[in-house]
Design a protein around this motif. Sequence first.
Motif, PDB file in Angstrom:
ATOM      1  N   ASP A   1       0.815  -1.201   0.000  1.00  0.00           N
ATOM      2  CA  ASP A   1       0.000   0.000   0.000  1.00  0.00           C
ATOM      3  C   ASP A   1       0.859   1.266   0.000  1.00  0.00           C
ATOM      4  OD1 ASP A   1      -2.286  -1.516  -0.037  1.00  0.00           O
ATOM      5  OD2 ASP A   1      -2.650  -1.362   2.130  1.00  0.00           O
ATOM      6  N   GLU A   2       1.955   1.242   0.781  1.00  0.00           N
ATOM      7  CA  GLU A   2       2.839   2.410   0.839  1.00  0.00           C
ATOM      8  C   GLU A   2       3.540   2.633  -0.500  1.00  0.00           C
ATOM      9  OE1 GLU A   2       5.173   1.230   4.207  1.00  0.00           O
ATOM     10  OE2 GLU A   2       4.060   2.562   5.543  1.00  0.00           O
ATOM     11  N   GLN A   3       3.920   1.547  -1.161  1.00  0.00           N
ATOM     12  CA  GLN A   3       4.565   1.675  -2.461  1.00  0.00           C
ATOM     13  C   GLN A   3       3.601   2.257  -3.490  1.00  0.00           C
ATOM     14  OE1 GLN A   3       5.970  -2.370  -2.861  1.00  0.00           O
ATOM     15  NE2 GLN A   3       8.079  -1.720  -2.485  1.00  0.00           N
ATOM     16  N   ILE A   4       2.368   1.813  -3.464  1.00  0.00           N
ATOM     17  CA  ILE A   4       1.360   2.347  -4.391  1.00  0.00           C
ATOM     18  C   ILE A   4       1.129   3.823  -4.090  1.00  0.00           C
ATOM     19  CG2 ILE A   4      -1.089   2.236  -5.040  1.00  0.00           C
ATOM     20  CD1 ILE A   4      -0.837  -0.861  -4.572  1.00  0.00           C
ATOM     21  N   ALA A   5       1.028   4.165  -2.826  1.00  0.00           N
ATOM     22  CA  ALA A   5       0.826   5.570  -2.437  1.00  0.00           C
ATOM     23  C   ALA A   5       1.981   6.444  -2.911  1.00  0.00           C
ATOM     24  CB  ALA A   5       0.657   5.674  -0.926  1.00  0.00           C
ATOM     25  N   ALA A   6       3.196   5.915  -2.894  1.00  0.00           N
ATOM     26  CA  ALA A   6       4.370   6.677  -3.326  1.00  0.00           C
ATOM     27  C   ALA A   6       4.341   6.978  -4.823  1.00  0.00           C
ATOM     28  CB  ALA A   6       5.651   5.922  -2.977  1.00  0.00           C
ATOM     29  N   CYS A   7       3.512   6.265  -5.559  1.00  0.00           N
ATOM     30  CA  CYS A   7       3.411   6.481  -7.007  1.00  0.00           C
ATOM     31  C   CYS A   7       2.178   7.294  -7.391  1.00  0.00           C
ATOM     32  CB  CYS A   7       3.382   5.141  -7.730  1.00  0.00           C
ATOM     33  SG  CYS A   7       4.891   4.204  -7.544  1.00  0.00           S
ATOM     34  N   GLU A   8       1.362   7.651  -6.421  1.00  0.00           N
ATOM     35  CA  GLU A   8       0.125   8.376  -6.709  1.00  0.00           C
ATOM     36  C   GLU A   8       0.370   9.840  -7.037  1.00  0.00           C
ATOM     37  OE1 GLU A   8      -2.977   7.085  -7.065  1.00  0.00           O
ATOM     38  OE2 GLU A   8      -1.971   5.150  -6.874  1.00  0.00           O
ATOM     39  N   ASN A   9       0.992  10.574  -6.135  1.00  0.00           N
ATOM     40  CA  ASN A   9       1.220  12.008  -6.311  1.00  0.00           C
ATOM     41  C   ASN A   9       2.581  12.211  -6.973  1.00  0.00           C
ATOM     42  OD1 ASN A   9       1.398  14.749  -6.235  1.00  0.00           O
ATOM     43  ND2 ASN A   9       1.204  14.923  -4.010  1.00  0.00           N
ATOM     44  N   LEU A  10       2.568  12.600  -8.224  1.00  0.00           N
ATOM     45  CA  LEU A  10       3.810  12.699  -8.993  1.00  0.00           C
ATOM     46  C   LEU A  10       4.435  14.082  -8.930  1.00  0.00           C
ATOM     47  CD1 LEU A  10       2.662  10.695 -12.124  1.00  0.00           C
ATOM     48  CD2 LEU A  10       3.982   9.874 -10.166  1.00  0.00           C
ATOM     49  N   LEU A  11       3.703  15.075  -8.480  1.00  0.00           N
ATOM     50  CA  LEU A  11       4.215  16.444  -8.447  1.00  0.00           C
ATOM     51  C   LEU A  11       4.793  16.767  -7.073  1.00  0.00           C
ATOM     52  CD1 LEU A  11       1.348  18.206 -10.411  1.00  0.00           C
ATOM     53  CD2 LEU A  11       3.518  17.333 -11.291  1.00  0.00           C
ATOM     54  N   GLY A  12       5.729  17.700  -7.040  1.00  0.00           N
ATOM     55  CA  GLY A  12       6.349  18.096  -5.782  1.00  0.00           C
ATOM     56  C   GLY A  12       7.520  17.205  -5.421  1.00  0.00           C
ATOM     57  N   ARG A  13       8.057  17.443  -4.245  1.00  0.00           N
ATOM     58  CA  ARG A  13       9.213  16.668  -3.773  1.00  0.00           C
ATOM     59  C   ARG A  13       8.755  15.517  -2.907  1.00  0.00           C
ATOM     60  NH1 ARG A  13      14.070  20.743  -2.775  1.00  0.00           N
ATOM     61  NH2 ARG A  13      13.509  22.237  -4.366  1.00  0.00           N
ATOM     62  N   HIS A  14       9.368  14.370  -3.134  1.00  0.00           N
ATOM     63  CA  HIS A  14       9.034  13.172  -2.378  1.00  0.00           C
ATOM     64  C   HIS A  14      10.316  12.410  -2.083  1.00  0.00           C
ATOM     65  CE1 HIS A  14       4.786  13.746  -3.327  1.00  0.00           C
ATOM     66  NE2 HIS A  14       5.208  14.078  -4.537  1.00  0.00           N
ATOM     67  N   GLU A  15      10.386  11.856  -0.907  1.00  0.00           N
ATOM     68  CA  GLU A  15      11.533  11.032  -0.533  1.00  0.00           C
ATOM     69  C   GLU A  15      11.000   9.688  -0.060  1.00  0.00           C
ATOM     70  OE1 GLU A  15      15.520  11.250   2.290  1.00  0.00           O
ATOM     71  OE2 GLU A  15      14.070  12.864   2.336  1.00  0.00           O
ATOM     72  N   ILE A  16      11.540   8.643  -0.628  1.00  0.00           N
ATOM     73  CA  ILE A  16      11.130   7.295  -0.255  1.00  0.00           C
ATOM     74  C   ILE A  16      12.187   6.748   0.691  1.00  0.00           C
ATOM     75  CG2 ILE A  16      10.663   4.972  -1.109  1.00  0.00           C
ATOM     76  CD1 ILE A  16       9.885   6.437  -3.803  1.00  0.00           C
ATOM     77  N   ILE A  17      11.782   6.519   1.919  1.00  0.00           N
ATOM     78  CA  ILE A  17      12.705   6.054   2.953  1.00  0.00           C
ATOM     79  C   ILE A  17      12.302   4.636   3.341  1.00  0.00           C
ATOM     80  CG2 ILE A  17      13.600   6.462   5.271  1.00  0.00           C
ATOM     81  CD1 ILE A  17      12.737   9.434   4.863  1.00  0.00           C
ATOM     82  N   ALA A  18      13.230   3.702   3.188  1.00  0.00           N
ATOM     83  CA  ALA A  18      12.960   2.312   3.535  1.00  0.00           C
ATOM     84  C   ALA A  18      14.278   1.572   3.645  1.00  0.00           C
ATOM     85  CB  ALA A  18      12.066   1.669   2.485  1.00  0.00           C
ATOM     86  N   ASN A  19      14.239   0.419   4.268  1.00  0.00           N
ATOM     87  CA  ASN A  19      15.425  -0.413   4.418  1.00  0.00           C
ATOM     88  C   ASN A  19      15.844  -1.015   3.079  1.00  0.00           C
ATOM     89  OD1 ASN A  19      15.501  -0.004   7.207  1.00  0.00           O
ATOM     90  ND2 ASN A  19      14.069  -1.695   7.569  1.00  0.00           N
ATOM     91  N   ALA A  20      17.069  -1.502   3.040  1.00  0.00           N
ATOM     92  CA  ALA A  20      17.591  -2.159   1.838  1.00  0.00           C
ATOM     93  C   ALA A  20      16.712  -3.354   1.485  1.00  0.00           C
ATOM     94  CB  ALA A  20      19.027  -2.606   2.081  1.00  0.00           C
ATOM     95  N   GLY A  21      16.496  -3.527   0.178  1.00  0.00           N
ATOM     96  CA  GLY A  21      15.756  -4.685  -0.299  1.00  0.00           C
ATOM     97  C   GLY A  21      14.247  -4.577  -0.193  1.00  0.00           C
ATOM     98  N   THR A  22      13.724  -3.394   0.132  1.00  0.00           N
ATOM     99  CA  THR A  22      12.281  -3.245   0.300  1.00  0.00           C
ATOM    100  C   THR A  22      11.584  -2.718  -0.946  1.00  0.00           C
ATOM    101  OG1 THR A  22      12.599  -1.059   1.274  1.00  0.00           O
ATOM    102  CG2 THR A  22      12.432  -2.939   2.800  1.00  0.00           C
ATOM    103  N   GLY A  23      12.338  -2.413  -1.996  1.00  0.00           N
ATOM    104  CA  GLY A  23      11.713  -2.011  -3.250  1.00  0.00           C
ATOM    105  C   GLY A  23      11.760  -0.527  -3.567  1.00  0.00           C
ATOM    106  N   LYS A  24      12.715   0.196  -2.996  1.00  0.00           N
ATOM    107  CA  LYS A  24      12.812   1.639  -3.292  1.00  0.00           C
ATOM    108  C   LYS A  24      13.047   1.889  -4.782  1.00  0.00           C
ATOM    109  CE  LYS A  24      16.154   2.463  -0.379  1.00  0.00           C
ATOM    110  NZ  LYS A  24      16.358   1.167   0.243  1.00  0.00           N
ATOM    111  N   SER A  25      13.964   1.143  -5.381  1.00  0.00           N
ATOM    112  CA  SER A  25      14.244   1.325  -6.812  1.00  0.00           C
ATOM    113  C   SER A  25      13.043   0.911  -7.652  1.00  0.00           C
ATOM    114  CB  SER A  25      15.484   0.538  -7.227  1.00  0.00           C
ATOM    115  OG  SER A  25      16.630   1.065  -6.585  1.00  0.00           O
ATOM    116  N   THR A  26      12.330  -0.112  -7.229  1.00  0.00           N
ATOM    117  CA  THR A  26      11.126  -0.536  -7.940  1.00  0.00           C
ATOM    118  C   THR A  26      10.086   0.578  -7.909  1.00  0.00           C
ATOM    119  OG1 THR A  26      11.553  -2.847  -7.390  1.00  0.00           O
ATOM    120  CG2 THR A  26       9.286  -2.280  -8.005  1.00  0.00           C
ATOM    121  N   VAL A  27       9.936   1.231  -6.769  1.00  0.00           N
ATOM    122  CA  VAL A  27       8.993   2.350  -6.658  1.00  0.00           C
ATOM    123  C   VAL A  27       9.453   3.503  -7.540  1.00  0.00           C
ATOM    124  CG1 VAL A  27       8.061   4.107  -5.079  1.00  0.00           C
ATOM    125  CG2 VAL A  27       8.149   1.703  -4.377  1.00  0.00           C
TER     126      VAL A  27
END
Length: 188
Positions: A1-27
């Motif tokens: 759900d958090e990964q999907i939410a990170a792809c919803e709002n495309l405008l503005g500044r966003h930082e994806i913070i997560a541990n290694a191997g959790t899919g940051k690059s995929t997001v």
Amino acid sequence: DEQIAACENLLGRHEIIANAGTGKSTVLIARLVRICENYPKAKVLMISFTKKAIGELRERIGHLSNVDIVTFHSLAYKILKSADFDFTLDTNVTNQEKLLETFIGKRNISVSAIRKSLHDTQSANKEIVAVRNAYLKYLHENHIVTFDTMQLFAFYMLLKDEKLLSKWQKRYDFVLVDEFMDVDAIQV
């Protein structure tokens, strides 16, 4: 759900913070795809740290004509070239260290301390700053850029030349940075 939410709002500044191997690059890639779908004419810059990471991103994304996928160093190189700064790229680390040792002289400072100060400008003491500045001045006056100084010189060119800065600010509509938590002050 958090990964999907990170792809919803495309405008503005966003930082994806997560541990290694959790899919940051995929997001990040999913955000890129959504940007390209929702803003097909947008120019996008995606930055990462290594050629290997760039290769993996390109492999996962495929070819998109409006997306530049680069390392911080290759972006800095492009900025310097666009500034019409005529330079020689010195990749010989031994020569660079000998030159630094010349500037250090009899001071009790290591070459690695000077190199570190090129990326961490806040924590250096006055002696390190003096040596670093003399070294940078020498390189600039002699139109020499090293792997360690490329980003720094590009940053200074952008600060010095408002037209160049404006050109690069207008060049991209979106900027995505992989592994943002590893950036230094100059890269920010």
